[in-house]
Design a protein around this motif. Sequence first.
Motif: not given
Length: 937
Positions: A456-466
């Motif tokens: 598995w390759t972890a996906l580092t978010p470029e954006k994160a919002s709620a």
Amino acid sequence: MMTGFQKTIALVALLAAPSLPAAETKKALDFTKLPPAASGAVDFAKDIQPIFANNCFKCHGTEKQKGGLRLDLKQGALEGGDLGAVIVAGKATESKLLHLVAKLDGETQMPPSGEGRKPLTREQIAKLRAWIDAGANWPDSAVAAAKKSGHWAFNAPKRPAIPRSGDTLVAEPKSGRTKGDKSVASPRNPIDAFVLARLAKEKIKPSPEADRYTLIRRLSFDLLGLPPKLEEVHEFIADKSPDAYEKLVDRLLKSPHFGERWGRHWLDLARYADSDGYEKDRARPFAYVYRDWVIKAINDDLPFDRFSILQLAGDLLPGAGAEEKTATGFHRQTLTNTEGGTDQEEFRCKATVDRVSTTAAVWLGVTMQCAECHTHKYDPLTQREFYQLFAFFNNASEKNLPAPQPDEERAYEAAKKKWNTENARLLQLRDAYVNGAAGAKFEQWANTASVTAVAWTALTPEKASAKSGSTLTIGKDAAVTAGGKSPEKETYVIEVKPGAGPVTGFRLEALAEGEAKKAGKVGRAKDGNFVLTKFGVRLLLPGEPAKDIELLNAQADFSQPRFEVAGALKGLDTTGWAVAKQTDRSHTALFETKEPLVLPAGARLEITLDHQYKANYTLAKFRVSATSATLPLRLDSLADDVALALSKPAEKRTAAETERLKKYLLTQVDAEGKKLQAAVDENAKKVPTAPETFAATIAEEPAGRVTRVHVRGNFLDRGAEVRPLTPAVLHAFKPRGTKPDRLDLAQWLFSPENPLTARVTVNHVWKNLFGRGLVASVDDFGVKGEKPSHPELLRLSRGERVVERENRRAEHPSAVARGHRGARLRELGEVDGKPRHGAEPARPLHFFPAHRAVSDADDLRRAGLERHLHAPRAEQHTAPGAHAAQRPGVLRVRAGAGPAHGGVARDESHGAHPPRLRDVPRAPAAQRGVERAGQSL
């Protein structure tokens, strides 16, 4: 059409609705009525002050301040009344004072007609106009012309002349007395002189001196609130030295019970309680921290001015430490409303109002609380002045300060030492096995273990919002942490840029490493759970609409019954993936793509985690990974780093990878290793926690708060802005700098010019020592309060010289005992504790012992309880579930309670609701503490 029933309902609603007054229109002012300004220079003392004195002081002077306005003082006049300024320097036509005296609105005129009052002449109004236009110059020298209150309590005391011994009555011995009986033939100190003089005036003979049995009993009750021990009585009786009584006083003053007996009275003034009050009435488990500080301060002979200043502003003293800050717990005894839906600003204001009223009552003896909604009806205290005092406390916020007690720290250190020893032993056993017998097992396992794990390759978010207000933080490990607001429902959206190659599936890790408040839980709900109602993925390509990616074959390492992971693909608000019963550990779910997803250049993925269930069931921390493995995917229990290390030949593994594999073998594969590691893990759960004890304190807000008058006491209706200031009827306020604070207020209270603090404090001591104060209304020295029954004694008291640099424990009873060891106040006016004459109760000549202390001690003796103070904790009894504030061996104040004989005691929670009855655990007789009238030792 409305039915008859509907009409009835509408009519009732109309009648029940509060009537709304029509909007008040501002009356137009007729400036043609205003005479032109007087020509020539206008002198304040010659031209203006007489106008104020003759026409305004009756309603706006020392004795009365309608609308909170004073015109006898420069500061009060220029600041204005409850609704704002009435004089605008340099702008007479904008000054409300001029509008009113000239009746510019055609209706309201000042001064009002009646009682011989007449309107101002045009000449007087012209002078006022000229004076205001010229800048309203008011020389400081004119302040001296202001009249002070004539009330006795607000004026500086004058030390009275001591009656001469020749003026006192000398009692002759009566026939038939037994040998050793004596009459008081002459005063032994100034107090005796005043009492003897009064008895002589009333033609009453003084009582004989009490015998030694009575003296030690009375003194022990007075200073300790406890009967003397038998050996103490024998020692006193046998001491034939002339200073035996003085030595007894000194011995009792050294007893720790002294601080408990007199600390009780101070805690009454501080409105001490061990619960919050109001409907919830939650316990205050560490209330005893402030209580113990009070007891220690009294036993340590802390000067009264220092004792008081610490409680009012200890946090503002230079170099303030834990002790000084703990003392401010005096103002954390206010009621606290923790009910749902309360307006926190409202109750912050209520607490501040309480602090103002309590400070005024305890140190000034005035009913300042009467001025919260309107200017005081009897005393020269305005509503504006109430909020000027309010401003001192308005900048203070409640703060809990870590304050482990010495005995708690000792117990923690002992437990931690024991735990460290056991932990070292278990680690030694485990490491010995790892480096010994497990070594051969590792070599064999590491070389033969097969690896079928999915990469598995972890996906580092470029954006994160709620979408609903949560705060998402992206970590270095590609994990996303939710914090801040925790809404009922929430949707997390992250945008990632996947690597090259097709994507066949996604892995979601719910990590048990959330925000501090929920550390160790996977969800943000109260029970630590989450409900993922939808896991969705969309493909984002430049210039094209977003495309939904179809997911299927959801798998998870664990799912809550009826909340299976497959529900996370349905998007319903009634189901989804949840993990109840295992919220304290991390979990994994994976979702396959219907077909391998080939990603063109510039492609991005938008991943949505929807939480549309109820009650804050949202993820606390998560991480999303992708794989290109061949379908179908398998949920692998191997961690990524373990699988990677095993996939390499032994000679290509790094040292870190080798150590990781050893740990994995030990904790997950080898039976003996798992057993040893389990013992280490189980012991880790038992690690002692540091004491959570905190001191409830107050601290100054650096930014400060603006204070305004609360019109009619309504915190929502803010009137004129005010700054910190003290009542004008008392001595001048001289702050240290340009921004007055609580320390300035505290020092003002102990200024040599203050006529009230010493009087009020000494009166409290007299009341607690003799059952009645020299001023019967101990909390009201105002106009409606009682006059002193013995004003000379009140003026004589050392407490009136409270600011002198001497032992200011004088304000505590030890000063009465120390400074007047030879006094025989009780014997002078009573026989066997009863008055010897028919003096009216309102103005007694005699002083009785405080009845509460005597009756309490008698009850204790009948109950057969033993004294038990601060014994080692190992020897004390604490029943399971006992309230934390009921620490064995330490005084617990419970206002109004009776002696505890086990069972139910009356718990007086201050203020807003009826007293609460609480079961009090009863200890074995040999270990039981002494509890009297609300005190347990």
